[in-house]
Structures are given as C-alpha cells and as structure tokens.
Scaffold this motif. Structure first.
Motif, mmCIF file in Angstrom:
data_model
loop_
_atom_site.group_PDB
_atom_site.id
_atom_site.type_symbol
_atom_site.label_atom_id
_atom_site.label_comp_id
_atom_site.label_asym_id
_atom_site.label_seq_id
_atom_site.Cartn_x
_atom_site.Cartn_y
_atom_site.Cartn_z
ATOM 1 N N HIS A 33 -6.617 1.859 -1.362
ATOM 2 C CA HIS A 33 -6.591 0.406 -1.447
ATOM 3 C C HIS A 33 -7.757 -0.173 -0.672
ATOM 4 C CE1 HIS A 33 -2.447 0.099 -3.051
ATOM 5 N NE2 HIS A 33 -2.276 1.224 -2.403
ATOM 6 N N ALA B 210 -6.692 -1.312 2.643
ATOM 7 C CA ALA B 210 -6.544 -0.277 3.675
ATOM 8 C C ALA B 210 -7.895 0.070 4.293
ATOM 9 C CB ALA B 210 -5.899 0.969 3.076
ATOM 10 N N GLU C 107 0.823 -1.210 0.000
ATOM 11 C CA GLU C 107 0.000 0.000 0.000
ATOM 12 C C GLU C 107 0.862 1.267 0.000
ATOM 13 O OE1 GLU C 107 -2.708 -0.066 3.330
ATOM 14 O OE2 GLU C 107 -3.468 -2.074 2.826
ATOM 15 N N HIS D 276 3.245 4.278 -1.363
ATOM 16 C CA HIS D 276 3.364 5.081 -2.578
ATOM 17 C C HIS D 276 4.402 6.169 -2.376
ATOM 18 C CE1 HIS D 276 -0.301 3.465 -4.508
ATOM 19 N NE2 HIS D 276 -0.722 3.334 -3.276
ATOM 20 N N PRO E 87 -5.681 10.444 -1.597
ATOM 21 C CA PRO E 87 -5.815 10.694 -3.036
ATOM 22 C C PRO E 87 -6.138 9.406 -3.785
ATOM 23 C CG PRO E 87 -3.737 11.590 -2.180
ATOM 24 C CD PRO E 87 -4.347 10.790 -1.082
ATOM 25 N N ARG F 271 -9.007 -2.656 6.541
ATOM 26 C CA ARG F 271 -8.276 -2.636 7.803
ATOM 27 C C ARG F 271 -8.770 -1.509 8.701
ATOM 28 N NH1 ARG F 271 -3.715 -2.470 5.720
ATOM 29 N NH2 ARG F 271 -3.337 -0.241 5.970
ATOM 30 N N ARG G 144 4.315 13.546 -0.005
ATOM 31 C CA ARG G 144 3.324 14.429 0.609
ATOM 32 C C ARG G 144 3.536 14.519 2.123
ATOM 33 N NH1 ARG G 144 -0.674 12.109 -1.164
ATOM 34 N NH2 ARG G 144 -1.253 10.941 0.702
ATOM 35 N N GLU H 268 -9.908 9.747 15.093
ATOM 36 C CA GLU H 268 -9.060 9.430 13.932
ATOM 37 C C GLU H 268 -9.515 8.159 13.244
ATOM 38 O OE1 GLU H 268 -4.956 11.144 15.850
ATOM 39 O OE2 GLU H 268 -4.944 9.060 15.153
ATOM 40 N N SER I 138 4.283 8.921 -3.804
ATOM 41 C CA SER I 138 3.520 10.168 -3.717
ATOM 42 C C SER I 138 3.110 10.438 -2.266
ATOM 43 C CB SER I 138 2.280 10.094 -4.610
ATOM 44 O OG SER I 138 1.530 8.915 -4.326
ATOM 45 N N ALA I 139 2.798 9.390 -1.521
ATOM 46 C CA ALA I 139 2.426 9.557 -0.116
ATOM 47 C C ALA I 139 3.633 9.968 0.720
ATOM 48 C CB ALA I 139 1.820 8.267 0.434
ATOM 49 N N GLY J 120 -5.162 7.754 -6.408
ATOM 50 C CA GLY J 120 -4.133 6.790 -6.797
ATOM 51 C C GLY J 120 -3.500 6.045 -5.636
ATOM 52 N N GLU J 121 -3.856 6.429 -4.401
ATOM 53 C CA GLU J 121 -3.233 5.779 -3.246
ATOM 54 C C GLU J 121 -4.237 4.938 -2.460
ATOM 55 O OE1 GLU J 121 -1.296 8.688 -0.809
ATOM 56 O OE2 GLU J 121 -0.288 9.629 -2.529
ATOM 57 N N PHE K 64 -9.404 12.026 2.587
ATOM 58 C CA PHE K 64 -8.019 12.118 3.047
ATOM 59 C C PHE K 64 -7.007 11.449 2.124
ATOM 60 C CE2 PHE K 64 -8.591 14.410 6.768
ATOM 61 C CZ PHE K 64 -9.557 13.879 7.611
#
Lengths: 211, 226
Positions: free
Chosen positions: B129, B132, A113, A115, B124, B135, A121, B111, A117-118, B126-127, B122
């Motif tokens: 999953h 995730a 998971e 990236h 983007p 979970r 950022r 949170e 990009s993460a 492309g990130e 929160f």
C-alpha cells in the motif's frame, strides 16, 4: 541493596520487555528500586542514577555487567555456553517480533491495509519460530534451560513464552516449551514479578490455541 | 584463532558487516570467509543451513561454536578476546549504559530502514500500500532526526556512546553507511553526515567495506527526499 535505591522503573504489567528488566533486578538482588505501574502494555523506562536504559535487553546486559559479583551469575563463563547464551538471547528478539506480528496485528496495521494472506503468513512464521524453540529445549530440565543454568537468555525469553501461553498456546502442541514454562514459573525472581493481573484472572486469550 | 573461524556473508548486509568490523577490531583477520549472494538465494543453501537453520547471513563458527546473530557474535568476540585488539565495551558505567542503549535502539533504526528500502522484498505484491510505504518513510525520517540529535548532543568527533569507539558504533555504523548509500542528504542530517565521514576512514571499516560498493560507487537515491 542500597544500589537499588538509585534505580527506578516505569513499567507495564504483562509486557515482556518490562518483565525482563524486573526478573534481572530480582536475580541481581536489586530489590527495592522505585517503580510505577503505567498500565498493561508498554515499554520499560529504566534509570540508574542519571543513566537511562529503555531498551530491555540493553538494561539487562548493563545490570549483569555492573553487578557481576552480586546475586546470580547471568552470563556463563565457558565459551561454548556463553556463545549459546548470547545467540538465544538475541534470537529471543526475533521470537518477540513474530509473536507481536500475530497478537498485535490489528494494533500495528491500519484497517485498510490488513490482509488475510498477511495474517496467515504471520501465523505460519510464528508456528515455525515456536517449533525452533521447541527444538532448542529438547533436553530442558531443572537447571538446564536455554544455555544451561538460568541466564540472561532466560530472563529475555521466558516472558515471551509465558506471554504465548497466556494467549492460548497449546501445551499439547509444544510440550517442551510447556515444561520450560512450568519449571521456571516457580523460580523466585519470576514468581516475585509475575504480572499482577494474570494472578487476578488466570484465564487469558486464545488467539494462539490452534498454532 | 582466526583460522578456526568461518564467516558466511553477503555484501552490503549490515548484520554481516557488524561481525566483520568486530573481527577486524579484535585483530582476528585471516578468518575463513565465503561471500554469498542473496539474489541467487545462496543464503538458503545447504552450506548455510548446516550452520544456521534459519537460512540467514551472517552465519559464523568458531571451532564447534556457532553464533549467527550478529549482536551475539559481537558480544562473544569482545568477551573472548577482551585483551586483544581494541576494547569495544567501555569501562565507565555511563558510557557502558549509553552503549547498550544505542546498540538496541540500533535494531529499531535498522528495521525502519529496511521497511523503506526493502519494502518490496518484504511485502508481497498484493499486500503493498502507498499509505504503508508513506508511513514507513515518515517513521524513518523521525528515526533519522533522533540519531542526528543524539550525535548533536555529544558534540563533534565523538562516537555513539561518547569519546570511545564501541560496540554501539560496530553495530550501528553499517546502518548509517547504508542510509547514505541509498541517497540520504547529508545537508539535512549534518551530524549523521559528520559521523559517517569520520568512521568511513577507520581501518576496520575500510577493510570490511562492501565490495560491490567499491565496484560501483554510485548507490541508489531511494532516500534522497527523506
């Protein structure tokens, strides 16, 4: 001092949350509590008699409120300084999250998971956060810390700043943070609770050096 | 006193709601306030940035004193107005310790909720999953069971830190209200359901209930299977 005998702390060396509680105990002259070192990270497990306070900021607030007349005053009386103290104390938790999201990215995020990009950022967010704190400390001097005299805001935040420098933060990029760090590292409560393995090996990591 | 205060806020935002509950409890009604829209990005407007360089809500001023972090504002208000309205920090060490503990656990609860209901806000595109989000939902379910258990131990009709309403309730109730707004099953979490039912009738909470929740009483069902 005998009050401390009914207190116990399970702690991890170098862990900012644990360090916060230890600094506060020293400031309130509550040395002599039972303690057990569990390792090098982790969260505090603090007990006062039957009362359990595992949340570090909660434990610090509780100790200041229960032992107001003992040791150093950690919550200012003046409304303006008090407001600033609470504000910076709670912002310290945001700083903690942003530091953790960079330093512990691989601990928190499973391999498939992750990236770039993460990571990028998170680093940019941390840099922006550190610039804010650099700004908060524009007039830092002896006795003039996050909200004036040393307070709970410093007990909460100093460990994070020390942690950032341990992980390679550049003194040149953040001179005011560096001054804050060098002024407070010799404060008795902080010297007394300095992570033992940091003394043994002064050289840390460099993940934050280019921030 | 209240007329020297200004609150910039967003409807349904738990951090904003915390401050509003505290102001009501301390009998500070009549403060200046402005409702802003997160969707229209008004939290990044100059008006907010002038008070809060982080561009976040709540943003709160009392005279020249700025306290934007919701917990900080709650602590400040209780301290400055101790003798006014309801006492929000219990005197007994046992209740006080429990109050602080639950308040800060409340941040973790908030949170974990956001990691599910605002996952797409929160993270983007492309990130993201499925693994995730899955979970995060499991973590939220575990967290909810924990809070249900805390209330179970204390017994019916109590608050989070014991017999008295406290800052633990001021700071955590908005998160509890949000989970039910997003469809959590009260059957699965009966003690949380009872706590919610008890507190939603409290005057300070009724007075500060999110306006868009009143306009549209049907919420979402994101959490119905948690």
């Amino acid at each position: 001092v005998s009050m401390a005998k009914s207190m116990s702390l399970l702690w991890g060396a170098g862990s900012p949350p644990c360090w916060r509680v230890m600094i506060t105990l020293e400031e309130k002259k509550l040395q002599g509590y039972k303690h057990k070192l569990l390792g090098q990270v982790g969260l505090p497990a603090f007990k006062h008699g039957d009362y359990i306070l595992n949340e570090s900021t909660g434990a610090c607030l509780y100790l200041e409120n229960q032992f107001k007349s003992q040791g150093n005053k950690l919550i200012p009386d003046s409304p303006a300084e008090q407001a600033l103290m609470y504000q910076r104390m709670m912002e310290g938790l945001t700083l903690t999250d942003k530091l953790n999201s960079v330093i512990y990215y691989e601990w928190f995020v499973p391999e498939d998971e992750r990236h770039d990009s993460a990571v990028k950022r998170n680093r940019e967010a941390l840099a922006a956060e550190l610039k804010l704190w650099e700004g908060y400390l524009q007039t830092v001097a002896a006795g003039s810390y996050l909200a004036g005299a040393f307070s709970l805001a410093d007990a909460i935040v100093f460990p994070n700043i020390a942690y950032a420098f341990r992980f390679g933060l550049s003194v040149g990029h953040y001179p005011k943070l560096a001054k804050y760090y060098s002024l407070l590292r010799n404060r008795p409560s902080i010297k007394a609770t300095w992570p033992p393995h940091w003394l043994a090996s002064p050289q840390g990591f460099d993940i934050l050096k280019d921030l | 006193m209240a007329q020297d205060m200004t609150l910039l806020w967003g409807s349904g935002s738990p951090p904003c709601w915390r401050v509003m509950i505290a102001l009501e409890e301390k009998k500070l009604q009549g403060y200046n306030q402005k409702l802003l829209s997160f969707e229209k990005m008004e939290h990044k407007s100059q008006e907010v940035l002038d008070i809060n360089p982080r561009g976040q809500l709540p943003s709160f001023k009392h005279g020249d004193t700025i306290v934007n972090e919701s917990y900080a504002a709650c602590f400040y208000l209780e301290s400055q107005f101790k003798s006014q309205g309801n006492q929000l920090i219990p005197d007994s060490p046992a209740e006080q310790a429990l109050m602080y503990q639950r308040m800060f656990e409340g941040l973790t609860f908030y949170e974990k909720l956001n990691a599910v209901i605002y996952y797409d806000w929160f993270v983007p595109e492309g990130e993201r999953h499925d693994s995730a989000l899955k979970r995060n939902k499991e973590a939220l379910a575990t967290e909810l069971k924990l809070w249900d258990g805390y209330l179970q131990k204390l017994g019916s009709g109590t608050y989070l830190a014991g017999p008295s309403f406290s800052l633990a309730d001021v700071t955590v109730f908005p998160t509890v209200a949000t989970v039910f707004r997003f469809g959590l099953s009260a059957e699965r979490y009966p003690k949380l359901g009872e706590y919610y039912a008890l507190l939603k009738e409290r005057p300070s909470i009724k007075a500060s209930w999110p306006p868009h929740w009143l306009e549209n009483t049907k919420g979402q069902d994101t959490l119905k299977d948690i």
